[in-house]
Structures are given as C-alpha cells and as structure tokens.
Design an enzyme around this catalytic site. Structure first.
Site, short mmCIF file in Angstrom:
data_model
loop_
_atom_site.label_atom_id
_atom_site.label_comp_id
_atom_site.label_asym_id
_atom_site.label_seq_id
_atom_site.Cartn_x
_atom_site.Cartn_y
_atom_site.Cartn_z
N ILE A 99 0.85 -1.19 0.00
CA ILE A 99 0.00 0.00 0.00
C ILE A 99 0.88 1.24 0.00
O ILE A 99 1.84 1.34 0.77
CB ILE A 99 -0.90 0.05 1.25
CG1 ILE A 99 -1.49 -1.32 1.57
CG2 ILE A 99 -2.03 1.07 1.07
CD1 ILE A 99 -1.89 -1.49 3.01
N CYS A 100 0.55 2.16 -0.87
CA CYS A 100 1.17 3.49 -0.86
C CYS A 100 0.02 4.49 -1.05
O CYS A 100 -1.14 4.13 -0.84
CB CYS A 100 2.26 3.63 -1.93
SG CYS A 100 1.73 3.50 -3.64
N GLY A 101 0.31 5.70 -1.43
CA GLY A 101 -0.75 6.69 -1.60
C GLY A 101 -1.78 6.28 -2.63
O GLY A 101 -2.98 6.34 -2.38
N GLY B 242 -1.22 3.24 -4.73
CA GLY B 242 -1.08 1.83 -5.06
C GLY B 242 -0.33 1.62 -6.37
O GLY B 242 0.10 0.51 -6.68
N ALA C 49 -3.96 4.10 -0.28
CA ALA C 49 -4.60 4.58 0.95
C ALA C 49 -5.27 5.94 0.77
O ALA C 49 -6.16 6.29 1.53
CB ALA C 49 -3.57 4.65 2.08
#
Length: 156
Positions: A65-67, A69, A109
């Site tokens: 997960i990152c800002g 994806g 996220a």
C-alpha cells in the site's frame, strides 16, 4: 497463509488496520516498511523486499500500500516472476487471483478507505487460481518475461 504487508508513510495507518484484520482472518502477518506515519519512507525497497520474499517462498502472498497503489505495483512488478495487481474493488481483487495468479495485491490509501480495503483484502485472500485457460495466459506472460531477461543479460 503467510502474508507480507508493507507500506510507505502515506499508508501506514491503513497497513496497521489491515494487519489486525488479516490476523482475524487466520493468516500469519509479516510486516514490511515504515513504523510510523511521520518518517518519510520510499516504497520501492519495501515492494522489492516483499516480492523477493515471495520468490524465495518465505511468503505466500503480499499486500502493498502506498498513496495510490500505483508505485508499489510498478516496483513489485519489476521483480522477475512477480505479478502485482492494483485493485480498488472486490471484483478486480478476485480476478487478480483467479485470472492472473497475482501474488501481490496493491492498493492506494489515498484512494480508498479502510473498510473497502478490508473487503478487497478478504476477497483476494479467499480467491484461488484455478488454472485452465488463465494458466495458459499467465504462462505466456512468464515466457515473455524470461525472453526479455535473457536478452537483457546479453546486453551487459
């Protein structure tokens, strides 16, 4: 299953919530990435670690997960043999596994909330790759990857 979960600082809170949820589903969790939401952490190394551990059979699947994806999907997909799927809905998460045998699910996220993310993770972890026509397509991807890697080694 042994599930590796990793995030950068943008997705720390989602990662922490998902860790508990995945444990409740009965899976083992291996945490990769940042330990708080304040320290900036670059996502590529986290994605490489999870993907590498999947290749080494230390993990069954991964969740990154990152800002958005997108970055973690691109980074994980650079590891030979890895298929990472960006999913922000349950249908895509199911198809990532059933059609593409994706070892890694990625999400953003800043794109979805924690409750939808939980449902996406649940569907992804419950889905299995049936083979059949999809196996032929996944094999074509694998074969092309090997062809590119062989060509790349001759360039050095």
């Amino acid at each position: 299953m042994k599930i590796g979960i990793g995030s950068d600082h943008n997705a720390f809170h989602m990662k922490e919530s998902l860790k508990e949820f995945i444990k409740e589903l009965g899976h083992e969790i291996y945490d990769y990435g940042c330990t708080d939401s304040c320290s900036e952490v670059d996502y590529p190394e986290i994605a490489f670690q999870v993907a590498g551990d999947i290749n080494e059979k230390k993990l069954d699947r991964g969740i990154l997960i990152c800002g958005t994806g997108i970055g973690v999907a691109i980074a994980a997909g650079k590891v030979p043999g890895i298929r990472a799927a960006l999913c922000h809905d349950t249908y895509s998460a199911e198809r990532a596994q059933k059609s593409n045998n994706a070892q890694i699910l990625t999400m953003g996220a800043k794109v979805i909330g924690i409750e939808p993310a939980k449902q996406i993770v649940k569907v992804y972890l419950e889905s299995e790759f049936p083979g059949g026509n999809s196996a032929r397509k996944v094999q074509q991807i694998t074969d092309k990857e090997k062809e590119f890697l062989k060509g790349a080694s001759s360039l050095t």
